[in-house]
Design a protein around this motif. Structure first.
Motif, short mmCIF file in Angstrom:
data_model
loop_
_atom_site.label_atom_id
_atom_site.label_comp_id
_atom_site.label_asym_id
_atom_site.label_seq_id
_atom_site.Cartn_x
_atom_site.Cartn_y
_atom_site.Cartn_z
N LYS A 42 -28.94 8.51 -29.49
CA LYS A 42 -29.53 9.85 -29.35
C LYS A 42 -29.68 10.20 -27.87
CE LYS A 42 -30.53 10.52 -33.78
NZ LYS A 42 -29.97 11.65 -34.56
N GLY A 43 -29.90 11.49 -27.63
CA GLY A 43 -30.20 11.91 -26.27
C GLY A 43 -31.66 11.69 -25.95
N PHE A 89 -37.66 6.44 -20.25
CA PHE A 89 -37.27 6.78 -18.87
C PHE A 89 -38.34 7.65 -18.23
CE2 PHE A 89 -32.96 5.25 -18.78
CZ PHE A 89 -32.51 5.35 -20.10
N GLY A 103 -35.50 7.30 -13.66
CA GLY A 103 -35.61 5.88 -13.40
C GLY A 103 -34.60 5.10 -14.23
N ARG B 9 -18.60 13.73 -30.61
CA ARG B 9 -19.61 12.67 -30.46
C ARG B 9 -19.00 11.44 -29.82
NH1 ARG B 9 -24.33 11.85 -32.74
NH2 ARG B 9 -24.43 10.51 -30.89
N TYR B 33 -27.38 21.57 -17.74
CA TYR B 33 -27.12 20.38 -16.94
C TYR B 33 -26.10 19.49 -17.66
CZ TYR B 33 -31.98 21.62 -15.65
OH TYR B 33 -33.14 22.27 -15.29
N TYR B 35 -25.06 15.43 -17.48
CA TYR B 35 -25.43 14.13 -16.95
C TYR B 35 -24.41 13.09 -17.39
CZ TYR B 35 -30.26 15.69 -15.96
OH TYR B 35 -31.38 16.33 -15.47
N GLN B 37 -24.40 9.03 -18.26
CA GLN B 37 -25.28 7.89 -18.47
C GLN B 37 -24.44 6.65 -18.75
OE1 GLN B 37 -28.10 8.03 -21.79
NE2 GLN B 37 -29.48 6.66 -20.69
N GLY B 42 -30.23 4.97 -16.28
CA GLY B 42 -30.76 6.29 -16.56
C GLY B 42 -29.70 7.36 -16.36
N PRO B 43 -29.89 8.54 -16.94
CA PRO B 43 -28.92 9.62 -16.75
C PRO B 43 -28.82 10.02 -15.28
CG PRO B 43 -30.43 10.10 -18.57
CD PRO B 43 -30.98 8.91 -17.85
N LEU B 45 -27.42 13.12 -12.83
CA LEU B 45 -26.97 14.51 -12.85
C LEU B 45 -25.60 14.65 -12.21
CD1 LEU B 45 -27.75 17.51 -13.46
CD2 LEU B 45 -28.52 17.62 -11.08
N LEU B 91 -24.10 13.54 -21.30
CA LEU B 91 -25.20 14.27 -21.91
C LEU B 91 -25.27 15.69 -21.35
CD1 LEU B 91 -27.88 11.47 -21.50
CD2 LEU B 91 -27.01 12.27 -23.70
N PHE B 106 -32.25 17.71 -24.37
CA PHE B 106 -30.96 17.04 -24.35
C PHE B 106 -30.26 17.10 -25.70
CE2 PHE B 106 -30.53 14.71 -20.33
CZ PHE B 106 -31.79 14.87 -19.80
N GLY B 107 -28.93 17.15 -25.63
CA GLY B 107 -28.11 16.90 -26.80
C GLY B 107 -27.94 15.39 -26.99
N ASP B 108 -27.23 15.00 -28.04
CA ASP B 108 -27.05 13.58 -28.33
C ASP B 108 -25.86 12.96 -27.59
OD1 ASP B 108 -28.21 13.85 -31.77
OD2 ASP B 108 -29.29 13.37 -29.92
N ARG B 111 -19.91 9.99 -26.34
CA ARG B 111 -19.65 8.64 -25.84
C ARG B 111 -18.17 8.51 -25.54
NH1 ARG B 111 -22.36 3.98 -25.74
NH2 ARG B 111 -24.02 4.91 -27.01
#
Lengths: 112, 115
Positions: A42-43, A89, A103, B9, B33, B35, B37, B42-43, B45, B91, B106-108, B111
Motif C-alpha cells: 500500500k501507499g 515514516f 525518514g 500496479r 507529487y 515519489y 521508493q 523512505g519515499p 520526491l 508513488l 498517496f496512491g498505492d 512496482r
C-alpha cells in the motif's frame, strides 16, 4: 539540505504495550511534521501531523510530541494491536512549497 | 472521496526499455507529487506540480525521466531508457495546494522491476 533520521529501524512489542519512534531533523526552519503508516503493498497513509506552534497532539491511541529546540519529534502508540504492525515514516517539511523529506522508516511488529 | 488512482500496479521490463506510469489525483487537489521508493527506504520526491506547472524537479534524473501534468489533473511519469537501479515503487500523491502544509494523500504505487 534537510537530513531526517529515524530510530529504531525495527521495533517489536507485545500486544497492549506502548511503542515509541523518534525522529531528528537538521533544518531549524522546518515547521511541519507528519507521520505516515505504510502497510505491505500500500501507499503511505497519514496518521497524525503536528505543526511547530504546538508541542503535542493526540488522536485516540496515537500521539506526537515535538521538541523544536532539540529538533526532534516522536510518535507514541499506546495499547498496541496487531493491526498496528506496519512501517512508519516520519517526515519533515514546511520550508519549501509543502515539500517533505521522509525518514528511512521503522518496521513495527506487534506480537499477539 | 475517491483516493489517488495509479496504474499499472506492477510492471516488469528489461533494461533500456521504456515505461510509463499514470496517476489520477483526488478531485480538486492542485498539487501532485511523484515519489520513488526503493525497497527498505523512505519515499524520495522526484517531481512536484502545482496545477500543470513544475514546482520542484531537482531530484528528477532528467536524462531519463520525464513527467507531465496536462490540464492540471492527470499526470504521467516516463522512464526512457530504464536502468537496473530504477527498480522501485513509484508513488503518486496529491494535496489541496502547497501554501499551508496540506497533508499529502498517496496512491498505492506502481512496482517496477527491471530485468
Amino acid at each position: 539540505g534537510e537530513n531526517v533520521e529515524q530510530h529504531p529501524s525495527t521495533l517489536s512489542v507485545q500486544e497492549g504495550d506502548s511503542a515509541v519512534i523518534k525522529c531528528t531533523y537538521s533544518d531549524s526552519a522546518s515547521n511541519y511534521f507528519p507521520w505516515y503508516k505504510q502497510e505491505l503493498g500500500k501507499g503511505p497513509q497519514l496518521i497524525i501531523d503536528i505543526r511547530s506552534n504546538v508541542g503535542e497532539k493526540k488522536d485516540q491511541r496515537i500521539a506526537v510530541t515535538l521538541n523544536k529546540t532539540a529538533k526532534h519529534f516522536s510518535l507514541h502508540i499506546t495499547e498496541t494491536q496487531p493491526e498496528d504492525s506496519a512501517v512508519y515514516f516520519c517526515a519533515v517539511g514546511g520550508t519549501s512549497y509543502d515539500k517533505v523529506i521522509f525518514g528511512p522508516g521503522t518496521s513495527l511488529s506487534v506480537i499477539p | 472521496e475517491a483516493g489517488v488512482a495509479q496504474s499499472p500496479r506492477y510492471k516488469i521490463i528489461e533494461k533500456r526499455q521504456s515505461v510509463a506510469f499514470w496517476c489520477n489525483p483526488i478531485s480538486g487537489h492542485a498539487t501532485l507529487y511523484w515519489y520513488q521508493q526503493i525497497l527498505g527506504q523512505g519515499p524520495k520526491l522526484l517531481i512536484q506540480f502545482q496545477n500543470n506547472g513544475v514546482v520542484d524537479d531537482s531530484q528528477l534524473p532528467k536524462d531519463r525521466f520525464s513527467a507531465e501534468r496536462l490540464k492540471g489533473v492527470d499526470s504521467t511519469l516516463k522512464i526512457q531508457p530504464a536502468k537496473l537501479e530504477d527498480s522501485a515503487v513509484y508513488l503518486c500523491a496529491s494535496s489541496l495546494d502547497f501554501y499551508s502544509n496540506q497533508p499529502q494523500h498517496f496512491g498505492d504505487g506502481t512496482r517496477l522491476s527491471i530485468l
